[in-house]
Design a protein around this motif. Structure first.
Motif, PDB file in Angstrom:
ATOM      1  N   GLY A  47       0.806  -1.210   0.000  1.00 11.09           N
ATOM      2  CA  GLY A  47       0.000   0.000   0.000  1.00 11.09           C
ATOM      3  C   GLY A  47       0.836   1.255   0.000  1.00 11.09           C
ATOM      4  N   ILE A  48       0.376   2.244   0.763  1.00 11.10           N
ATOM      5  CA  ILE A  48       1.061   3.528   0.829  1.00 11.10           C
ATOM      6  C   ILE A  48       1.141   4.014   2.277  1.00 11.10           C
ATOM      7  N   ARG A  49       2.033   4.964   2.487  1.00  7.22           N
ATOM      8  CA  ARG A  49       2.122   5.670   3.757  1.00  7.22           C
ATOM      9  C   ARG A  49       2.177   7.161   3.473  1.00  7.22           C
ATOM     10  N   THR A  50       1.817   7.956   4.474  1.00 11.75           N
ATOM     11  CA  THR A  50       2.009   9.391   4.363  1.00 11.75           C
ATOM     12  C   THR A  50       3.387   9.741   4.908  1.00 11.75           C
ATOM     13  N   LYS A  51       3.950  10.808   4.380  1.00 10.84           N
ATOM     14  CA  LYS A  51       5.288  11.229   4.777  1.00 10.84           C
ATOM     15  C   LYS A  51       5.361  12.744   4.685  1.00 10.84           C
ATOM     16  N   ALA A  52       6.134  13.346   5.584  1.00  8.86           N
ATOM     17  CA  ALA A  52       6.343  14.786   5.511  1.00  8.86           C
ATOM     18  C   ALA A  52       7.104  15.129   4.241  1.00  8.86           C
ATOM     19  N   PHE A  53       6.629  16.118   3.505  1.00 12.94           N
ATOM     20  CA  PHE A  53       7.341  16.577   2.323  1.00 12.94           C
ATOM     21  C   PHE A  53       8.597  17.345   2.735  1.00 12.94           C
ATOM     22  N   ASP A  54       8.450  18.206   3.721  1.00 17.66           N
ATOM     23  CA  ASP A  54       9.576  18.958   4.265  1.00 17.66           C
ATOM     24  C   ASP A  54       9.653  18.655   5.757  1.00 17.66           C
ATOM     25  N   GLU A  55      10.601  17.814   6.138  1.00 16.59           N
ATOM     26  CA  GLU A  55      10.711  17.383   7.534  1.00 16.59           C
ATOM     27  C   GLU A  55      10.878  18.565   8.496  1.00 16.59           C
ATOM     28  N   SER A  56      11.491  19.640   8.051  1.00 14.14           N
ATOM     29  CA  SER A  56      11.729  20.787   8.924  1.00 14.14           C
ATOM     30  C   SER A  56      10.443  21.526   9.289  1.00 14.14           C
ATOM     31  N   LYS A  57       9.383  21.313   8.509  1.00 13.10           N
ATOM     32  CA  LYS A  57       8.110  21.981   8.778  1.00 13.10           C
ATOM     33  C   LYS A  57       7.125  21.097   9.536  1.00 13.10           C
ATOM     34  N   MET A  58       7.498  19.844   9.806  1.00 15.93           N
ATOM     35  CA  MET A  58       6.601  18.935  10.503  1.00 15.93           C
ATOM     36  C   MET A  58       6.437  19.366  11.957  1.00 15.93           C
ATOM     37  N   GLU A  59       5.186  19.547  12.406  1.00 22.41           N
ATOM     38  CA  GLU A  59       4.899  19.981  13.770  1.00 22.41           C
ATOM     39  C   GLU A  59       4.456  18.808  14.646  1.00 22.41           C
ATOM     40  N   ASP A  60       3.290  18.260  14.363  1.00 26.64           N
ATOM     41  CA  ASP A  60       2.757  17.143  15.148  1.00 26.64           C
ATOM     42  C   ASP A  60       2.390  16.013  14.196  1.00 26.64           C
ATOM     43  N   PRO A  61       3.158  14.917  14.189  1.00 24.34           N
ATOM     44  CA  PRO A  61       2.890  13.826  13.245  1.00 24.34           C
ATOM     45  C   PRO A  61       1.788  12.864  13.685  1.00 24.34           C
ATOM     46  N   SER A  62       1.250  13.030  14.885  1.00 22.08           N
ATOM     47  CA  SER A  62       0.425  11.983  15.497  1.00 22.08           C
ATOM     48  C   SER A  62      -0.808  11.607  14.689  1.00 22.08           C
ATOM     49  N   LEU A  63      -1.463  12.567  14.035  1.00 18.76           N
ATOM     50  CA  LEU A  63      -2.689  12.260  13.306  1.00 18.76           C
ATOM     51  C   LEU A  63      -2.537  12.369  11.793  1.00 18.76           C
ATOM     52  N   ILE A  64      -1.328  12.674  11.323  1.00 21.16           N
ATOM     53  CA  ILE A  64      -1.173  12.873   9.886  1.00 21.16           C
ATOM     54  C   ILE A  64      -0.163  11.935   9.234  1.00 21.16           C
ATOM     55  N   ILE A  65       0.612  11.208  10.037  1.00 20.56           N
ATOM     56  CA  ILE A  65       1.559  10.236   9.483  1.00 20.56           C
ATOM     57  C   ILE A  65       1.057   8.834   9.816  1.00 20.56           C
TER      58      ILE A  65
END
Length: 233
Positions: free
Chosen positions: A56-74
């Motif tokens: 399947g697929i996973r979500t990933k931050a496009f720009d790791e430096s802008k990632m704030e809270d990964p809990s509900l989006i990754i």
């Protein structure tokens, strides 16, 4: 309920949030899947889809430096297990996968989960599974009229050529954002994977759309075709 145009359902809503479409191709040869994510915040928009190692697929931050809270989006939106495809808008994908791996069913898995803890939105958890014969199930776990109580709805559908069902997290934009209401919307399924993918992507709101996954599964031999579109490239 009338069968509606998926293009019109998408284009007429600036913010359905995250959405799942499951159905069967018009020629009757393929199971059809679409999953998209949208975002209003910088954190939500800073994502891409990429393939994982479990079909399947996973979500990933496009720009790791802008990632704030990964809990509900990754999370893993899509996983495969013994011919079954699991599609969800959160980490309940893994819950379903784990429970089914041990002989349980998707209902057993989702009865242990509830809406996302993002007050005041209480974003619903939407989930689906596609079976090897093309039949599919959908579910939504949502708050009880905006109160901190969970209500759970489960739907089972036989695969019908040229038809599908569409469920999404939000009824429309707002603050707080109102949850999806009613049963999954019956929609028309038409075209091959490329025309279907283009139709979905082009009708999502330009400002808010983030990523799209589509897959056609050959119901005779199980062969898969997958497309991924990321706004962030």
């Amino acid at each position: 309920m009338m069968i509606k145009s998926l293009a019109e359902e998408l284009s007429g809503n600036t913010y359905p949030g995250r959405g799942i479409v499951l159905g069967k191709s018009k020629d009757g040869k393929h199971a059809v899947i679409a999953y998209f994510i949208m975002g209003r915040s910088v954190n939500s928009r800073n994502r891409i889809f990429e393939e994982n190692d479990r079909g399947g697929i996973r979500t990933k931050a496009f720009d790791e430096s802008k990632m704030e809270d990964p809990s509900l989006i990754i999370y893993n939106p899509v996983l495969k297990l013994e011919g079954i495809t699991i599609v969800t808008n959160g980490d309940q994908t893994d819950t379903i996968y784990d429970v089914m791996s041990e002989g349980g069913c998707y209902h057993d898995a989702l009865i242990t989960r509830e809406y996302e803890p993002d007050y005041p939105n209480y974003t619903p958890r939407i989930s689906g599974i596609v079976k090897p014969n093309g039949d599919y199930n959908l579910s939504i776990l949502k708050s009880n009229l905006g109160q901190p109580q969970c209500v759970r709805f489960f739907y089972e559908y036989p695969a019908v050529a040229g038809q599908g069902h569409f469920i999404h997290t939000y009824k429309c934009d707002g603050n707080p954002i109102p949850s999806f209401e009613g049963e999954p919307t019956p929609v028309e399924i038409d075209g091959d994977i490329d025309s279907f993918t283009d139709m979905v992507w082009s009708n999502l709101n330009e400002d808010n759309k983030v990523s799209l996954f589509t897959r056609f599964i050959n119901l005779e031999n199980g062969a898969e075709e997958t497309r991924i579109i990321n706004k962030n490239i």
